[in-house]
Each structure stands twice: as C-alpha cells, then as structure tokens.
Design a protein around this motif. Structure first.
Motif, PDB file in Angstrom:
ATOM      1  N   ILE A  88     -18.337 -27.166  49.953  1.00  0.00           N
ATOM      2  CA  ILE A  88     -18.197 -27.529  48.549  1.00  0.00           C
ATOM      3  C   ILE A  88     -16.741 -27.869  48.221  1.00  0.00           C
ATOM      4  O   ILE A  88     -16.453 -28.828  47.495  1.00  0.00           O
ATOM      5  N   ARG A  89     -15.812 -27.114  48.787  1.00  0.00           N
ATOM      6  CA  ARG A  89     -14.393 -27.371  48.510  1.00  0.00           C
ATOM      7  C   ARG A  89     -13.887 -28.627  49.228  1.00  0.00           C
ATOM      8  O   ARG A  89     -12.998 -29.313  48.723  1.00  0.00           O
ATOM      9  N   ILE A  90     -14.458 -28.925  50.378  1.00  0.00           N
ATOM     10  CA  ILE A  90     -14.151 -30.211  51.031  1.00  0.00           C
ATOM     11  C   ILE A  90     -14.574 -31.357  50.127  1.00  0.00           C
ATOM     12  O   ILE A  90     -13.852 -32.348  49.955  1.00  0.00           O
ATOM     13  N   GLU A 339      -9.034 -39.595  54.779  1.00  0.00           N
ATOM     14  CA  GLU A 339      -9.289 -38.295  55.395  1.00  0.00           C
ATOM     15  C   GLU A 339     -10.337 -37.463  54.656  1.00  0.00           C
ATOM     16  O   GLU A 339     -11.273 -36.931  55.275  1.00  0.00           O
ATOM     17  N   ASN A 340     -10.202 -37.322  53.347  1.00  0.00           N
ATOM     18  CA  ASN A 340     -11.117 -36.446  52.605  1.00  0.00           C
ATOM     19  C   ASN A 340     -12.531 -37.025  52.529  1.00  0.00           C
ATOM     20  O   ASN A 340     -13.515 -36.279  52.588  1.00  0.00           O
ATOM     21  N   ARG A 341     -12.623 -38.337  52.416  1.00  0.00           N
ATOM     22  CA  ARG A 341     -13.951 -38.951  52.415  1.00  0.00           C
ATOM     23  C   ARG A 341     -14.635 -38.745  53.770  1.00  0.00           C
ATOM     24  O   ARG A 341     -15.824 -38.405  53.838  1.00  0.00           O
ATOM     25  N   ASP A 346     -18.715 -36.007  57.246  1.00  0.00           N
ATOM     26  CA  ASP A 346     -19.045 -35.100  58.352  1.00  0.00           C
ATOM     27  C   ASP A 346     -19.869 -33.921  57.850  1.00  0.00           C
ATOM     28  O   ASP A 346     -20.835 -33.490  58.497  1.00  0.00           O
ATOM     29  N   VAL A 347     -19.488 -33.389  56.687  1.00  0.00           N
ATOM     30  CA  VAL A 347     -20.247 -32.279  56.089  1.00  0.00           C
ATOM     31  C   VAL A 347     -21.673 -32.713  55.768  1.00  0.00           C
ATOM     32  O   VAL A 347     -22.641 -32.010  56.073  1.00  0.00           O
TER      33      VAL A 347
END
Length: 355
Positions: A88-90, A339-341, A346-347
């Motif tokens: 969730i935090r990712i 990076e964050n996307r 991946d999640v």
C-alpha cells in the motif's frame, strides 16, 4: 485576490459546497485555510485524478494549504493490495508521482500518511468520541464510501471503523475544508454531524462530480457508474497513449440526445477534463465533413453536438486528441521518473498471482 475571486476558484466545476456561507466566512477570516483530500493507495490512477488535480490547484491558487492524505491503514482495512501495508505504501509513493506529473504545485501541498496519525493517543481518543456521537446505522450507511454495501453482514468488524476513522482524520489534522468526489459525501456529513454534537469546529465539505465510466453514466446513481480502475474497458488511465485512448473511445457510450447529456462519458470528459485543462476542444475533421473546428466552451460544444453539427465520431476524435494532449506531461514525467510506477506494477503482478 478578493474573497469572491477566491470563492469562484474554490467552487468552479464543483458539484456542491457545504456550505457557501461558511466558505465565504472562512475566506474572510483566514488567509491560508487548510484543505484535505484522502486516498486509499490501491492501484493505477485513472482520469478522475486529472479532475482532482485541477481542483487541488484551484484550492492552492485560492490561498489554501492542501494536505493529500494517504489512507494506508484504511486501505489495509479495506483489503487493498492483498491487505499488505508495504504494498500500500509503495502505491502511495507512485500516487505522489502522479500528482506531481499532473502539475500539482509541490510547494503548496503536504503529503501525509494515516500511519503518522494512528501512532498518537489523541487520535484514538477522538475515534472513541466520534464513535460515541454516531449511530451504528449512520456508520453502516456511510460504508458506501469504501465501496461496501451497508447490508453486507459478512465483512470483518474492522470495516465498521472505517467511516469513523475517516471523520477523525479530519479533526486530527485541524482541517477547515474536506474535499473529495461526490462518493465521499456521507463521510463528510458524518464528520459535520459529529462535530456539532461534540462542540468541535465543523469542517466545510467540497465535492466535485464523478466521471462516468466509458460504458455510460446513471443519472440516478452516479456513484455506481463512476469511472473505476476495476473496470479496465470502462476507464482511461493517466498512462494511456493516444492509440489506447482511441481504442477505448470507439466503444464509449456517446448518445446524441440531450436528455442523456450527463450520462455521456465523452461529453463529461470535455466538460471536466479537456476544457478546464486545455481551454478548448479541437476537432480535426476533413473538409467534406465541415473542416477543423474549435470549441472554447462547453455550451458551444453541446450546441453543436445536439444540433448534429458535430457527429459522435468527430466528437470522439476530438476527445482522443484532447486527452492525448492533456496526458502528454504525465508520460514525460514517468519517462524521467519510472521507479515508483515500476515498483507498483511489480506489486500488482504479485498480488494477481496470489489470487
């Protein structure tokens, strides 16, 4: 900027403000009021966020400090992303990127996590007080804010806390104005009612319209038919390129009758996204069908559409081009900051495998 100019910025393209008199009083008394909007970090971002980003910019330009609140514990309660707080935090970090990509001014907003509030004893004292001031029936009615039915008896008990937590968030951040889409109205009204009973300062509530899914809206229940990431064929994500948008537009519900205006997702994209962001809707059509044409207002566009001067095909072409222009800065941002996307993708792939 005088009070009426600030008022116009706050309320433009909005569905309602509760209440207008309270808003004018707030603007007269505070040079920098605090507004907030909360999100469950739960997946990829769709076009509704473009409308939200525009309203956040309006609030900032009207002198507000805006808190963008990542409801990580709320998302955990609501079983999002496998009920895993790390996932969730990712997602929240990716969503921060989305707002920056959509042009929200970083120096006028604050990103805040529910985790920062729930560690304080004062927060839980307020949770109990809000719960004592609210009936169970009212809480259950408000559970629609989390996409749950008030008549669902098979949910875990933690979900009953959700509306109370959402109201408590507002009080613990000392918010003057709670902003959200119309689907969050019940939580805001619960907070206002609890504040009145507890003798606390009542937050104003500001609500913007919900974009209908591409399959068409429902004037009787706009919440039920809103654009949602759970329906990939019925939504446009902020990462869709022109070809992807064009493919979805082909199947989009686009009736030419005026009585279906508010159910028409193609017109609503013009009204709430393209015109506010771009200032115009440009339709590049062949000369034999009337040649290129530009509409600078929603009224001008609908007059042409409902008189058959503009065909559904040409309207969809104009919207495809307009959306591609609107979302071009998003593609540029994520090309430079992938990076964050990628971490969220991946999640999402891992969560899908576990289902």
């Amino acid at each position: 900027m005088d009070i009426e100019e600030r008022f116009a910025l706050v309320t433009r393209n909005s569905e309602e403000v509760v209440s207008e008199d309270e808003l004018r009083k707030l603007l007269a008394e505070k040079e920098q009021p605090v507004a907030y909007i909360g999100f469950e970090p739960s997946g990829m971002v769709h076009l509704g966020w473009v409308l939200v980003a525009q309203k956040i910019k309006d609030l900032c330009n009207a002198g507000f400090k805006v808190i963008i609140f990542w409801a990580d514990w709320h998302a955990y309660i609501n079983d999002k992303l496998g009920g895993n707080l790390d996932n969730i935090r990712i997602c929240a970090r990716y969503m921060e990127d989305c707002f920056l990509a959509l042009g929200v001014p970083r120096d006028k907003i604050e990103f805040k996590y529910a985790s920062e509030l729930v560690s304080e004893t004062e927060y839980w004292e307020k949770v109990i007080k809000v719960g004592k001031a609210t009936t169970l029936a009212r809480v259950k009615r408000a559970m629609t804010i989390m996409g749950r039915s008030e008549n669902d008896d098979n949910i875990d008990a933690a979900k009953v806390f959700y509306p109370i937590l959402q109201a408590t968030d507002i009080f613990c951040m000392d918010v003057d104005l709670a902003y959200a889409g119309l689907d969050q109205r019940r939580a805001h009204m619960l907070a206002r009612d609890a504040a009145e009973k507890l003798g606390w300062r009542k937050p104003l509530a500001l609500h913007t319209p919900l974009l209908p899914g591409l399959k068409g809206g429902n004037r009787m229940d706009p919440v039920e038919s809103k654009m949602s990431k759970s329906d990939p064929s019925g939504n446009i994500t902020i990462h869709d390129d022109r070809d992807a948008i064009a493919q979805k537009m082909k199947k989009a519900f686009c009736p030419p009758e005026k009585e279906h205006e508010n159910e028409n997702p193609v017109l609503m994209l013009c009204k709430h996204i393209i015109l506010p962001r771009n200032g115009e809707v440009f339709v590049d059509r062949p000369e034999k069908y009337g040649g290129p044409v530009t509409y600078h207002s929603y009224e001008e566009l609908t007059d042409a559409y409902f008189s058959s001067a503009l065909s559904p095909f040409d309207l969809k072409t104009g919207v495809t081009d307009g959306m591609a222009k609107t979302l071009a800065p998003v593609a540029e941002y994520f090309e430079a900051h992938p990076e964050n996307r990628q971490a969220l993708m991946d999640v999402l792939a891992t969560v899908k495998k576990l289902r």
